[in-house]
Design a protein around this motif. Sequence first.
Motif, PDB file in Angstrom:
ATOM      1  N   TYR A   1       0.826  -1.214   0.000  1.00  0.00           N
ATOM      2  CA  TYR A   1       0.000   0.000   0.000  1.00  0.00           C
ATOM      3  C   TYR A   1       0.859   1.263   0.000  1.00  0.00           C
ATOM      4  O   TYR A   1       0.503   2.263  -0.622  1.00  0.00           O
ATOM      5  CB  TYR A   1      -0.989  -0.001   1.166  1.00  0.00           C
ATOM      6  CG  TYR A   1      -2.220  -0.826   0.871  1.00  0.00           C
ATOM      7  CD1 TYR A   1      -3.263  -0.300   0.115  1.00  0.00           C
ATOM      8  CD2 TYR A   1      -2.318  -2.143   1.297  1.00  0.00           C
ATOM      9  CE1 TYR A   1      -4.381  -1.060  -0.197  1.00  0.00           C
ATOM     10  CE2 TYR A   1      -3.430  -2.917   1.000  1.00  0.00           C
ATOM     11  CZ  TYR A   1      -4.464  -2.360   0.253  1.00  0.00           C
ATOM     12  OH  TYR A   1      -5.561  -3.125  -0.057  1.00  0.00           O
ATOM     13  N   LEU A   2       2.004   1.237   0.676  1.00  0.00           N
ATOM     14  CA  LEU A   2       2.934   2.367   0.624  1.00  0.00           C
ATOM     15  C   LEU A   2       3.486   2.543  -0.786  1.00  0.00           C
ATOM     16  O   LEU A   2       3.607   3.666  -1.283  1.00  0.00           O
ATOM     17  CB  LEU A   2       4.083   2.169   1.613  1.00  0.00           C
ATOM     18  CG  LEU A   2       3.741   2.222   3.085  1.00  0.00           C
ATOM     19  CD1 LEU A   2       4.952   1.830   3.933  1.00  0.00           C
ATOM     20  CD2 LEU A   2       3.248   3.601   3.473  1.00  0.00           C
ATOM     21  N   LEU A   3       3.825   1.429  -1.431  1.00  0.00           N
ATOM     22  CA  LEU A   3       4.310   1.491  -2.813  1.00  0.00           C
ATOM     23  C   LEU A   3       3.239   2.008  -3.751  1.00  0.00           C
ATOM     24  O   LEU A   3       3.507   2.828  -4.627  1.00  0.00           O
ATOM     25  CB  LEU A   3       4.794   0.116  -3.271  1.00  0.00           C
ATOM     26  CG  LEU A   3       6.102  -0.367  -2.668  1.00  0.00           C
ATOM     27  CD1 LEU A   3       6.318  -1.841  -2.975  1.00  0.00           C
ATOM     28  CD2 LEU A   3       7.258   0.453  -3.191  1.00  0.00           C
ATOM     29  N   LEU A   4       2.008   1.547  -3.563  1.00  0.00           N
ATOM     30  CA  LEU A   4       0.913   1.999  -4.418  1.00  0.00           C
ATOM     31  C   LEU A   4       0.733   3.511  -4.301  1.00  0.00           C
ATOM     32  O   LEU A   4       0.587   4.212  -5.302  1.00  0.00           O
ATOM     33  CB  LEU A   4      -0.378   1.279  -4.059  1.00  0.00           C
ATOM     34  CG  LEU A   4      -1.607   1.655  -4.885  1.00  0.00           C
ATOM     35  CD1 LEU A   4      -1.384   1.404  -6.360  1.00  0.00           C
ATOM     36  CD2 LEU A   4      -2.816   0.890  -4.391  1.00  0.00           C
ATOM     37  N   GLU A   5       0.778   4.017  -3.099  1.00  0.00           N
ATOM     38  CA  GLU A   5       0.633   5.456  -2.895  1.00  0.00           C
ATOM     39  C   GLU A   5       1.781   6.221  -3.563  1.00  0.00           C
ATOM     40  O   GLU A   5       1.564   7.233  -4.221  1.00  0.00           O
ATOM     41  CB  GLU A   5       0.587   5.765  -1.403  1.00  0.00           C
ATOM     42  CG  GLU A   5       0.311   7.219  -1.108  1.00  0.00           C
ATOM     43  CD  GLU A   5       0.111   7.485   0.368  1.00  0.00           C
ATOM     44  OE1 GLU A   5      -0.332   8.601   0.684  1.00  0.00           O
ATOM     45  OE2 GLU A   5       0.392   6.610   1.206  1.00  0.00           O
ATOM     46  N   ALA A   6       3.007   5.715  -3.434  1.00  0.00           N
ATOM     47  CA  ALA A   6       4.165   6.379  -4.028  1.00  0.00           C
ATOM     48  C   ALA A   6       4.151   6.306  -5.555  1.00  0.00           C
ATOM     49  O   ALA A   6       4.548   7.252  -6.229  1.00  0.00           O
ATOM     50  CB  ALA A   6       5.447   5.748  -3.491  1.00  0.00           C
ATOM     51  N   PHE A   7       3.685   5.185  -6.128  1.00  0.00           N
ATOM     52  CA  PHE A   7       3.653   5.008  -7.572  1.00  0.00           C
ATOM     53  C   PHE A   7       2.422   5.638  -8.220  1.00  0.00           C
ATOM     54  O   PHE A   7       2.307   5.661  -9.438  1.00  0.00           O
ATOM     55  CB  PHE A   7       3.675   3.520  -7.936  1.00  0.00           C
ATOM     56  CG  PHE A   7       5.002   2.846  -7.733  1.00  0.00           C
ATOM     57  CD1 PHE A   7       6.191   3.498  -7.973  1.00  0.00           C
ATOM     58  CD2 PHE A   7       5.046   1.533  -7.302  1.00  0.00           C
ATOM     59  CE1 PHE A   7       7.400   2.865  -7.794  1.00  0.00           C
ATOM     60  CE2 PHE A   7       6.262   0.881  -7.124  1.00  0.00           C
ATOM     61  CZ  PHE A   7       7.441   1.552  -7.367  1.00  0.00           C
ATOM     62  N   GLN A   8       1.497   6.143  -7.443  1.00  0.00           N
ATOM     63  CA  GLN A   8       0.216   6.641  -7.953  1.00  0.00           C
ATOM     64  C   GLN A   8       0.390   7.646  -9.090  1.00  0.00           C
ATOM     65  O   GLN A   8      -0.341   7.609 -10.062  1.00  0.00           O
ATOM     66  CB  GLN A   8      -0.589   7.271  -6.816  1.00  0.00           C
ATOM     67  CG  GLN A   8      -2.020   7.584  -7.196  1.00  0.00           C
ATOM     68  CD  GLN A   8      -2.842   6.346  -7.461  1.00  0.00           C
ATOM     69  OE1 GLN A   8      -2.637   5.319  -6.828  1.00  0.00           O
ATOM     70  NE2 GLN A   8      -3.737   6.416  -8.388  1.00  0.00           N
ATOM     71  N   LYS A   9       1.362   8.522  -8.994  1.00  0.00           N
ATOM     72  CA  LYS A   9       1.544   9.550 -10.029  1.00  0.00           C
ATOM     73  C   LYS A   9       1.969   8.960 -11.370  1.00  0.00           C
ATOM     74  O   LYS A   9       1.849   9.610 -12.401  1.00  0.00           O
ATOM     75  CB  LYS A   9       2.541  10.604  -9.572  1.00  0.00           C
ATOM     76  CG  LYS A   9       3.935  10.100  -9.386  1.00  0.00           C
ATOM     77  CD  LYS A   9       4.837  11.188  -8.861  1.00  0.00           C
ATOM     78  CE  LYS A   9       6.220  10.629  -8.563  1.00  0.00           C
ATOM     79  NZ  LYS A   9       7.065  11.613  -7.935  1.00  0.00           N
ATOM     80  N   HIS A  10       2.431   7.718 -11.375  1.00  0.00           N
ATOM     81  CA  HIS A  10       2.865   7.074 -12.611  1.00  0.00           C
ATOM     82  C   HIS A  10       1.750   6.275 -13.279  1.00  0.00           C
ATOM     83  O   HIS A  10       1.908   5.816 -14.403  1.00  0.00           O
ATOM     84  CB  HIS A  10       4.064   6.156 -12.346  1.00  0.00           C
ATOM     85  CG  HIS A  10       5.246   6.894 -11.825  1.00  0.00           C
ATOM     86  ND1 HIS A  10       6.017   7.726 -12.605  1.00  0.00           N
ATOM     87  CD2 HIS A  10       5.772   6.957 -10.581  1.00  0.00           C
ATOM     88  CE1 HIS A  10       6.969   8.249 -11.872  1.00  0.00           C
ATOM     89  NE2 HIS A  10       6.844   7.803 -10.640  1.00  0.00           N
ATOM     90  N   LEU A  11       0.639   6.091 -12.580  1.00  0.00           N
ATOM     91  CA  LEU A  11      -0.470   5.336 -13.154  1.00  0.00           C
ATOM     92  C   LEU A  11      -1.163   6.143 -14.235  1.00  0.00           C
ATOM     93  O   LEU A  11      -1.204   7.365 -14.197  1.00  0.00           O
ATOM     94  CB  LEU A  11      -1.478   4.946 -12.065  1.00  0.00           C
ATOM     95  CG  LEU A  11      -0.971   3.954 -11.029  1.00  0.00           C
ATOM     96  CD1 LEU A  11      -1.982   3.790  -9.917  1.00  0.00           C
ATOM     97  CD2 LEU A  11      -0.670   2.615 -11.664  1.00  0.00           C
ATOM     98  N   SER A  12      -1.766   5.451 -15.181  1.00  0.00           N
ATOM     99  CA  SER A  12      -2.460   6.129 -16.277  1.00  0.00           C
ATOM    100  C   SER A  12      -3.741   6.784 -15.777  1.00  0.00           C
ATOM    101  O   SER A  12      -4.230   6.494 -14.697  1.00  0.00           O
ATOM    102  CB  SER A  12      -2.786   5.129 -17.385  1.00  0.00           C
ATOM    103  OG  SER A  12      -3.819   4.274 -16.965  1.00  0.00           O
TER     104      SER A  12
END
Length: 105
Positions: A86-97
């Motif tokens: 969940y921490l990774l998902l939050e950090a990677f969020q800006k890279h999602l389409s």
Amino acid sequence: MKEVKVRGLTFKDINVSEVSGYSGTDLLFTFQGKRYVFMVANTNPPMPLNILHRFAEQGTCPLCHRIIYPYPTGQQPCLELKKMDYLLLEAFQKHLSRNVIPFKK
């Protein structure tokens, strides 16, 4: 070079890939030169599914210390990365389409 820091760990070379095998997105990234794939379901909110090793050559994972065989044989989950999905998902969020629903806490 795209990079993200989570808990003092630096994840680089972040690429997003929409997949057809399930309703989701694959986030590909490297950590210490090793390749991983973070599978995220396109739900509301997005849900982390799994984080798999995707090594080009046999090697030891610097996080879980398991011996990993090359892709596609060695696609085992990384249990250490899964602990902070969940921490990774939050950090990677800006890279999602834009097709992926924003992450909400």
